[in-house]
Design an enzyme around this catalytic site. Structure first.
Site, PDB file in Angstrom:
ATOM      1  N   LYS A 233     -19.926   7.707  12.745  1.00 22.22           N
ATOM      2  CA  LYS A 233     -18.840   8.118  13.633  1.00 22.22           C
ATOM      3  C   LYS A 233     -19.307   8.258  15.076  1.00 22.22           C
ATOM      4  CE  LYS A 233     -15.838  10.114  10.109  1.00 22.22           C
ATOM      5  NZ  LYS A 233     -15.121  11.314   9.600  1.00 22.22           N
ATOM      6  N   ARG A 272     -20.330  11.812   2.235  1.00 18.57           N
ATOM      7  CA  ARG A 272     -19.533  10.576   2.234  1.00 18.57           C
ATOM      8  C   ARG A 272     -20.084   9.584   3.260  1.00 18.57           C
ATOM      9  NH1 ARG A 272     -14.987   8.604   5.006  1.00 18.57           N
ATOM     10  NH2 ARG A 272     -13.535   7.389   3.720  1.00 18.57           N
TER      11      ARG A 272
END
Length: 290
Positions: A233, A272
């Site tokens: 991210k 994740r």
């Protein structure tokens, strides 16, 4: 003369959860950090290498993830990147439901999660073989779906935070989650997992995400297992000596691994990620050191 300070051993208290799933499967949390592999059945994902074109590629990627150490497969058809276009339920249904059905047929014993923010999609996902509802929205109706299906529900912080600097980001996120979790528990939803929502609604303040990760232990106060999705991210695009070291998602594997190791050292139950093999190795190495 004492050259090295004496360091007390840090004892991390382990707690475990056992969530029963359909067809006799069981999700055991707390024994170690589980790796959740990301399967993006969309062409709008922020990380282009994760986009899956067809069922053949889906099955191939899923098989490789399981071989590489994935404990959970997380399939989603809706991009949640900043600025991503929202799609109608029918379009999301056409993408995700056949994918879940194919995964369940090919991997009958695997634990499969459905990543969505729409209660109607979550309901169909359960019928298609999903074991977990990974809710990346905040629709109150999702609690009713979790209650009726009996599936574990991931509750993600996705509230837009103020554009001006927030003095207590951890408290703000926890207050939001506390309110939602309390409402779900009053409904009777018992199989809950909490996600601080790294990247969700955190705007341009990369420091928000860093503060949440630094204080990940604070989320233990909910008494629930924790899931964190940080993989590749934009908050990992940090500066070092005035130079951006990870401007593109393709540059962010090292940063992702660093965070995964941090999470494993804090005994986070589910991590994740896109890159299962590399993250599994980083997490297991961290656990071996602990």
């Amino acid at each position: 003369m004492l050259l090295c300070p004496v360091r007390a051993e840090i004892q991390l208290e382990m707690k475990s959860w056992r969530y029963e799933l359909p067809q006799g499967r069981v999700l055991c949390l707390g024994e170690r950090s589980l790796i959740m592999g990301i399967l993006n059945v969309t062409q709008d994902s922020f990380y282009s290498a994760s986009r899956i074109l067809d069922e053949k590629e889906l099955i191939s990627k899923a098989a490789k993830m399981l071989e590489d150490g994935a404990d959970i497969l997380d399939a989603g058809a809706l991009s949640t990147r900043p600025g991503a276009a929202r799609i109608e339920a029918e379009e999301e249904r056409v993408r995700i439901i056949p994918a879940l059905a194919a995964l369940r047929k090919e991997f009958p014993d695997a634990i499969i999660s459905a990543d969505t923010m729409k209660p109607e999609i979550a309901r169909d996902a359960a019928e298609a073989g999903a074991d977990i509802i990974n809710d990346v929205g905040d629709d109150p109706a999702m609690g009713e779906v979790a209650l009726k299906t009996g599936l574990p529900l991931v509750v993600t912080h996705c509230e837009d935070l103020p554009s001006s600097e927030c003095s207590d980001i951890v408290g703000s996120v926890m207050n939001n989650l506390s309110s939602r979790l309390s409402a779900l528990q009053r409904q009777g939803v018992k199989k809950l997992i909490v996600d601080p929502g790294i990247g969700f609604g955190k705007g341009k303040h990369g420091s928000y995400n860093m503060k949440l990760l630094k204080s990940i232990g604070s989320f233990r106060s909910f008494g629930l297992p924790i899931l964190v999705g940080h993989s590749r991210k934009s908050f990992l695009d940090i500066e070092y000596k005035g130079v951006r070291i990870a401007p593109e998602p393709e540059d962010r594997l090292p940063g992702t691994l660093a965070v995964s190791a941090l999470l494993a050292s804090n005994l986070v139950e589910i991590i994740r990620v896109h890159d299962v093999l590399e993250n599994a190795r980083a997490v297991r190495t961290t656990e071996a050191i602990l």
